[in-house]
Scaffold this motif. Structure first.
Motif, PDB file in Angstrom:
ATOM      1  N   UNK A 326      -3.824  -2.434   2.915  1.00 19.92           N
ATOM      2  CA  UNK A 326      -3.297  -1.256   2.229  1.00 19.92           C
ATOM      3  C   UNK A 326      -2.604  -1.592   0.918  1.00 19.92           C
ATOM      4  N   UNK A 327      -2.014  -2.796   0.803  1.00 19.89           N
ATOM      5  CA  UNK A 327      -1.265  -3.110  -0.407  1.00 19.89           C
ATOM      6  C   UNK A 327      -0.952  -4.589  -0.499  1.00 19.89           C
ATOM      7  N   UNK A 328      -0.121  -4.945  -1.474  1.00 21.82           N
ATOM      8  CA  UNK A 328       0.228  -6.341  -1.735  1.00 21.82           C
ATOM      9  C   UNK A 328       1.545  -6.662  -1.045  1.00 21.82           C
ATOM     10  N   UNK A 524      -8.732 -10.004   4.392  1.00 22.98           N
ATOM     11  CA  UNK A 524      -7.621 -10.150   3.448  1.00 22.98           C
ATOM     12  C   UNK A 524      -7.260 -11.625   3.213  1.00 22.98           C
ATOM     13  N   UNK A 525      -6.735 -11.912   2.014  1.00 25.13           N
ATOM     14  CA  UNK A 525      -6.324 -13.265   1.642  1.00 25.13           C
ATOM     15  C   UNK A 525      -4.868 -13.251   1.198  1.00 25.13           C
ATOM     16  N   UNK A 582      -6.410 -10.346  -7.315  1.00 33.34           N
ATOM     17  CA  UNK A 582      -7.369 -11.138  -6.556  1.00 33.34           C
ATOM     18  C   UNK A 582      -7.130 -11.094  -5.049  1.00 33.34           C
ATOM     19  N   UNK A 583      -5.865 -11.147  -4.619  1.00 30.27           N
ATOM     20  CA  UNK A 583      -5.546 -11.331  -3.196  1.00 30.27           C
ATOM     21  C   UNK A 583      -4.689 -10.184  -2.682  1.00 30.27           C
ATOM     22  N   UNK A 584      -4.385 -10.241  -1.394  1.00 34.89           N
ATOM     23  CA  UNK A 584      -3.651  -9.165  -0.733  1.00 34.89           C
ATOM     24  C   UNK A 584      -2.175  -9.447  -0.554  1.00 34.89           C
ATOM     25  N   UNK A 585      -1.755 -10.654  -0.924  1.00 34.39           N
ATOM     26  CA  UNK A 585      -0.348 -10.992  -0.782  1.00 34.39           C
ATOM     27  C   UNK A 585      -0.105 -12.441  -1.126  1.00 34.39           C
TER      28      UNK A 585
END
Length: 605
Positions: A326-328, A524-525, A582-585
């Motif tokens: 859903x978000x970072x 996710x990454x 680029x990534x999710x967190x």
């Protein structure tokens, strides 16, 4: 009268354990017992003669582990595979000569449960089986026994290979090893086994090893209700106890005599023994059923419809995985303390949450150095903070039983996010003489947690409630062989991984291949971002810490800065801004005692 014809008229007694007697005669565990066919043929012949004298009508060659893969991997004897099998057959045939005794060529499985590497294709397995079985046939064996298998697929390949080499009418026993719960280590049930070999029009199947007489008899009775051919039963002498440096099996010859009578009355056609059994067990069984005739079993007709495919219900995403998509998110990695006081860590984690942090990674004895248990700290932080807790789980310190136990304990305490890792070897730590366990690979831990998420343990036995673990895995974008790293990652994803966490990133472009890989698979990454406190620390990490590649330009940037800590924060803020697309967190890693770096970054990001 041939072997099959005699089974129509009589119950045949097979021999007992080979390894148990070799061990009892002074050969230590760890020695290649199959190789004794060459270096100590008289010892093997003596054991065969002891079993024949005790009443065995079937003796097995000393070749259970004599396949090219096992001999080469563990003993550097792969080139002698044919010689070992051929000699094993000849020794047994000579011992049985003129005594009315059949010789069964013993063939064990190639694969080992939980070995993730190497993987074998069906053609690989056929080639390995062919080499061993051809030599046994050339040595003159009267039948082949494929025994102690746990995989139905591998057993079928071995069975078909044996028939291709020996002919459709040659006797081949296909035997699986079942646990007390009634499944093999690979989750095969007796009905599934019986149904498959009934479909193949097999003559002989059975069960051996795995358990003692009672549970094994329960298993073969279930097999016998479906399979219409001959059945063999060869149990262990109970569960062993390790006493005074030796394994001691509890089941007595008298108990085995009683088992033999019950097995015969249940329609079992070949009765023998496996681990822990001796000539005395065989003698007792032979005498007990000397006048017992074969019993015709009542067969229950099964058809394909009796084995419906399970209905799969889509499960919702674990909450943490949904949050990643859903978000970072911002997480921070915490090392457990070297003592028992966690008050400062709790304070730091709560502050991190107030600054916008979402999760805490709890490391599991990084660099194999003694610290407080990661699980204990994770449970405390779950109770004392409002953050998601990502528990690092390594294969280094716990066997497969303890890993499952700790995971269930974690889930019961609300810790439902894990990062599956192999773990740094003990040789790197402050107890280099400690023993690493490594029952599983990191992919094995993923499989284990995924099994819990379906309501089963790793062997397929039901657990009392279904878990909903979020399962993360590591990825080393700096690996020497990036192709191999991606292959391992694919294996972990297939095993059930939900998200990926990288090694420390200093250049966003280094993870672009991973980003594309994960985006295609909707995984996710989380990128790890390392905060630095000094030039000395940067140089140490760049030159002495494995798995991390730090650009020289960053070290030079810190060298030129008036305040290296401030410069590290500035660099990390710029890095994170590039990673956000680029990534999710990100997971922030900071030097011990330098939480101020995390505070400085989080207040300005």
């Amino acid at each position: 009268m041939g072997f099959i014809e005699e089974l129509e008229e009589k119950i045949l007694i097979a021999d007992g354990a080979m390894g148990t007697l070799i061990y009892a005669k002074g050969v230590p565990k760890g020695h290649c017992y199959d190789e004794l066919n060459i270096s100590a043929p008289e010892l093997i012949a003596e054991i065969h003669r002891e079993y024949i004298e005790a009443g065995a009508r079937i003796i097995e060659t000393n070749t259970f582990g004599a396949n090219r893969y096992i001999l080469e991997r563990y003993y550097d004897l792969g080139k002698r595979t044919r010689e070992i099998n051929l000699m094993g057959a000849k020794i047994a045939k000579e011992a049985a000569k003129g005594k009315g005794v059949y010789v069964a060529g013993s063939v064990g499985p190639v694969t080992r449960v939980w070995e993730s590497e190497p993987s074998f294709s069906p053609s690989d397995l056929r080639s390995i089986f062919k080499e061993s079985i051809s030599a046994l046939l050339d040595g003159g064996v009267d039948l082949i026994i494929l025994e102690t298998f746990t995989s139905l697929e591998e057993l079928v390949i071995g069975y078909k290979t044996a028939l291709e080499l020996a002919g459709e009418d040659f006797p081949v026993i296909a035997s699986l090893s079942f646990l007390a719960e009634g499944r093999t280590l690979m989750g095969v049930e007796p009905a599934q086994f019986a149904h498959e070999f009934q479909r193949l029009s097999a003559n002989l199947i059975g069960a051996n090893c795995g358990t003692g007489p009672k549970p094994l008899l329960d298993t073969v009775r279930r097999i016998g209700k479906i399979f219409s051919g001959f059945i063999s039963a060869m149990p262990n002498a109970g569960f062993p106890n390790f006493s005074d440096g030796r394994f001691v099996y509890p089941a007595t010859p008298e108990y085995f005599a009683s088992f033999a009578v019950r097995a015969a009355r249940s329609g079992v056609n070949i009765i023998g023994g496996c681990c822990g059994t001796t000539p005395e067990h065989i003698r007792a069984m032979s005498r007990a059923i000397e006048k017992v005739r074969p019993v015709k079993r009542k067969i229950i007709t099964f058809y394909e419809g009796k084995f419906p495919k399970p209905i799969t219900v889509p499960r919702p995403l674990p909450p943490f995985v949904a949050k990643l998509k859903e978000g970072f998110i911002f997480s921070v990695e915490i090392d457990p303390p070297k003592g028992s006081d966690v008050s400062k860590i709790i304070e730091q984690c709560n502050e991190f949450g107030s600054l916008g942090g979402s999760a805490v990674n709890v490391a599991d004895l990084p660099m194999a150095k003694l610290r407080m248990s990661a699980l204990s700290l994770a449970i405390i932080l779950k109770r004392e903070t409002k953050l998601d807790i990502i528990l690092h789980i390594t294969a280094r310190d716990r066997n497969i039983i303890a890993l499952q136990s700790d995971l269930l304990g974690a889930y019961a305490n609300g810790v439902d996010i894990i990062l599956a890792l192999r773990g740094d070897p003990p040789s790197l730590g402050d107890y280099p003489f400690a023993t690493g366990v490594f029952d599983l690979t990191s992919a094995g831990i993923v499989k284990l947690a995924s099994a819990f998420n379906t309501g089963k343990d790793t062997l397929g036995n039901p657990i009392e409630n279904v878990t909903n673990f979020s399962i993360g895995v590591a990825f080393n974008q700096n690996a020497q062989s990036i192709d191999s790293e991606f292959k391992r990652l694919e294996m972990k994803i297939r095993a059930g991984a939900h998200f990926i966490q990288t090694q420390p990133v200093f250049d966003p472009q280094t993870i672009d291949p991973l980003v594309e890989f994960a985006r295609y698979r909707d995984i996710p990454v989380i990128a790890t971002v390392m905060l630095l406190s000094s030039v000395a620390q940067a140089e140490y990490i760049a030159n002495e810490v494995p798995g991390i590649k730090m650009p020289k330009s960053l070290i030079q940037r810190l060298q030129l800065a008036e305040d290296p800590e401030e410069e590290s924060i500035n660099f990390s803020i710029g890095l994170i801004s590039e990673l956000m697309g680029r990534v999710n967190g990100v997971c922030l890693v900071f030097p011990q005692g330098k939480f101020s770096l995390v505070r400085g970054l989080m207040t300005r990001i």
